[in-house]
Write an enzyme that holds these catalytic residues in place. Sequence first.
Site, mmCIF file in Angstrom:
data_model
loop_
_atom_site.group_PDB
_atom_site.id
_atom_site.type_symbol
_atom_site.label_atom_id
_atom_site.label_comp_id
_atom_site.label_asym_id
_atom_site.label_seq_id
_atom_site.Cartn_x
_atom_site.Cartn_y
_atom_site.Cartn_z
ATOM 1 N N CYS A 1 -62.204 -26.600 1.482
ATOM 2 C CA CYS A 1 -62.441 -25.175 1.775
ATOM 3 C C CYS A 1 -61.343 -24.515 2.604
ATOM 4 O O CYS A 1 -61.072 -23.336 2.422
ATOM 5 C CB CYS A 1 -63.809 -25.012 2.419
ATOM 6 S SG CYS A 1 -65.110 -25.668 1.362
ATOM 7 N N HIS B 1 -65.233 -19.416 7.102
ATOM 8 C CA HIS B 1 -65.602 -19.920 5.781
ATOM 9 C C HIS B 1 -67.080 -19.599 5.523
ATOM 10 O O HIS B 1 -67.928 -19.763 6.390
ATOM 11 C CB HIS B 1 -65.365 -21.438 5.758
ATOM 12 C CG HIS B 1 -65.784 -22.082 4.495
ATOM 13 N ND1 HIS B 1 -65.604 -21.492 3.264
ATOM 14 C CD2 HIS B 1 -66.375 -23.283 4.243
ATOM 15 C CE1 HIS B 1 -66.068 -22.298 2.325
ATOM 16 N NE2 HIS B 1 -66.550 -23.384 2.891
ATOM 17 N N ASN C 1 -70.692 -20.142 -1.767
ATOM 18 C CA ASN C 1 -69.511 -20.847 -1.257
ATOM 19 C C ASN C 1 -68.474 -20.990 -2.366
ATOM 20 O O ASN C 1 -68.646 -21.779 -3.291
ATOM 21 C CB ASN C 1 -69.944 -22.227 -0.736
ATOM 22 C CG ASN C 1 -68.793 -23.039 -0.163
ATOM 23 O OD1 ASN C 1 -67.634 -22.645 -0.281
ATOM 24 N ND2 ASN C 1 -69.106 -24.168 0.457
HETATM 25 N N1 ACO Z 1 -84.290 -25.986 -2.838
HETATM 26 C C1 ACO Z 1 -85.403 -26.462 -2.245
HETATM 27 N N2 ACO Z 1 -85.411 -27.514 -1.409
HETATM 28 C C2 ACO Z 1 -84.238 -28.114 -1.153
HETATM 29 C C3 ACO Z 1 -83.026 -27.683 -1.740
HETATM 30 C C4 ACO Z 1 -83.080 -26.570 -2.609
HETATM 31 N N3 ACO Z 1 -81.996 -26.070 -3.218
HETATM 32 N N4 ACO Z 1 -82.029 -28.463 -1.300
HETATM 33 C C5 ACO Z 1 -82.570 -29.369 -0.470
HETATM 34 N N5 ACO Z 1 -83.898 -29.163 -0.379
HETATM 35 C C6 ACO Z 1 -84.874 -29.919 0.400
HETATM 36 C C7 ACO Z 1 -84.446 -31.345 0.634
HETATM 37 O O1 ACO Z 1 -84.779 -32.153 -0.467
HETATM 38 C C8 ACO Z 1 -85.230 -31.689 1.878
HETATM 39 O O2 ACO Z 1 -86.541 -31.990 1.494
HETATM 40 P P1 ACO Z 1 -87.333 -33.223 2.187
HETATM 41 O O3 ACO Z 1 -87.425 -32.822 3.631
HETATM 42 O O4 ACO Z 1 -88.627 -33.218 1.457
HETATM 43 O O5 ACO Z 1 -86.475 -34.416 1.956
HETATM 44 C C9 ACO Z 1 -85.275 -30.381 2.655
HETATM 45 O O6 ACO Z 1 -84.977 -29.342 1.700
HETATM 46 C C10 ACO Z 1 -84.291 -30.319 3.791
HETATM 47 O O7 ACO Z 1 -83.027 -30.760 3.350
HETATM 48 P P2 ACO Z 1 -81.775 -30.749 4.297
HETATM 49 O O8 ACO Z 1 -80.600 -31.330 3.572
HETATM 50 O O9 ACO Z 1 -82.124 -31.317 5.630
HETATM 51 O O10 ACO Z 1 -81.583 -29.175 4.470
HETATM 52 P P3 ACO Z 1 -80.587 -28.422 5.425
HETATM 53 O O11 ACO Z 1 -81.350 -27.492 6.250
HETATM 54 O O12 ACO Z 1 -79.619 -29.329 6.105
HETATM 55 O O13 ACO Z 1 -79.748 -27.534 4.400
HETATM 56 C C11 ACO Z 1 -77.589 -27.495 3.352
HETATM 57 C C12 ACO Z 1 -78.959 -28.175 3.420
HETATM 58 C C13 ACO Z 1 -77.803 -26.063 2.951
HETATM 59 C C14 ACO Z 1 -76.747 -28.215 2.314
HETATM 60 C C15 ACO Z 1 -76.929 -27.558 4.746
HETATM 61 O O14 ACO Z 1 -77.003 -28.861 5.265
HETATM 62 C C16 ACO Z 1 -75.477 -27.132 4.710
HETATM 63 O O15 ACO Z 1 -75.161 -25.975 4.484
HETATM 64 N N6 ACO Z 1 -74.537 -28.065 4.992
HETATM 65 C C17 ACO Z 1 -73.126 -27.775 5.023
HETATM 66 C C18 ACO Z 1 -72.579 -27.590 3.665
HETATM 67 C C19 ACO Z 1 -71.131 -27.267 3.747
HETATM 68 O O16 ACO Z 1 -70.753 -26.461 4.549
HETATM 69 N N7 ACO Z 1 -70.245 -27.928 2.982
HETATM 70 C C20 ACO Z 1 -68.824 -27.861 3.214
HETATM 71 C C21 ACO Z 1 -68.086 -26.995 2.369
HETATM 72 S S1 ACO Z 1 -68.035 -27.419 0.681
HETATM 73 C C22 ACO Z 1 -66.430 -27.963 0.254
HETATM 74 O O17 ACO Z 1 -65.596 -28.288 1.046
HETATM 75 C C23 ACO Z 1 -66.198 -28.117 -1.233
#
Ligand code: ACO
Length: 331
Positions: A116, A258, A288
């Site tokens: 990113c 970002h 993103n």
């Molecule tokens: N819809 C519904 N439920 C979902 C979804 C979805 N799309 N995705 C995950 N869940 C569920 C999971 O299965 C989990 O359920 P469980 O508790 O029954 O197991 C629950 O939601 C919580 O999941 P988490 O992964 O803990 O959710 P979190 O609040 O951490 O959000 C997210 C996930 C959005 C991915 C977040 O962690 C995030 O934004 N992380 C950073 C991502 C990022 O910045 N990446 C870097 C850049 S990308 C690059 O460089 C190419």
Amino acid sequence: MVNRYYAKISGTGHYVPEKVLNNFDLEKIVDTNDEWIRTRTGMFERRIAAPDQAASDLAYEASLKALESANLRAKDIDLVIVGTISGDHAFPSTACLVSKKLGIKNVPAFDVSAGCPGWIYASNIALQFVENGTSKNVLVIGVEVLTRIVNYEDRNTCVLFGDGAGATIMSRAEPKDISRVIDSDISADGHYSDLLIQPAGGSKMPATEQTVKDKLHTIHMEGNKVFKLAVKSMYSSCDLLLKRNNLDVKSIDWLLTHQANLRIIDALGKKMKIDKDKVIINIEKYANTSAATIPIALDEAIRSGKIRKGDIVLMSSFGAGLTSGSLLIRY
Ligand code: ACO
């Protein structure tokens, strides 16, 4: 003896594909819902490249707009750098393909793979070339067609990404120019390389029928771990630039980070103690777009009159590597 010149951003442009995929469309594809996506990420829509559009096509459109806004022609460009992890091919570089499309010949062109912060890394490199007098006008692009490497069966990742391109021109600044790149920082910690990875398709795991079946050519991410490191790494990078330039957070007119998750942007803003209305956000429209998020939002904010001549803008990003970096400018 190396000359020392100043640099400025002299032009910006962006392009996003026409096709829109919103949260309700995603509900029909995978087990997710609008409420989860909005509250956990701040995203609502994302753009999807047409089947005949590759990264260089998006980058070309954004570059035309950047050239126009800088009042320059393609022949004025003396270096092309593209930040991308979803280029047209593993090789040749997308920068060479964009140069060809623009009719640019016999100038260096290369891609930067930094996840990113690809555009921040590319801008940091461009800055060295302009400051030492080697280049006068560098075309710096952040572009991704990430939806081609997204697994639409994995709800943890597929809702997060979109396609788009942002282009900027970094030019030599005249001594009387108010606009100037003030400073830049880039960094990486490869110990976290497994947290965000496209496992197959490279020399470690070449493409086979099995790797395709196992969807190993798509984005794999441990979102939770990346989340925590994101806030930490962007905060240290921003803090370093502010301290190194004797600025406090009150001197910043705009914070542009970002666009990976609204909660990450909010957490960083809070940690930095910056006014909420100084933070630029467009994540609900494009999700993103990796290396393209910052140059797209920068161009939008300039064109809408939000960012004005003389404003101090602090931009910061993090991503696969894990990489991080910031760029501080007076626009
Ligand atoms: N819809 C519904 N439920 C979902 C979804 C979805 N799309 N995705 C995950 N869940 C569920 C999971 O299965 C989990 O359920 P469980 O508790 O029954 O197991 C629950 O939601 C919580 O999941 P988490 O992964 O803990 O959710 P979190 O609040 O951490 O959000 C997210 C996930 C959005 C991915 C977040 O962690 C995030 O934004 N992380 C950073 C991502 C990022 O910045 N990446 C870097 C850049 S990308 C690059 O460089 C190419």
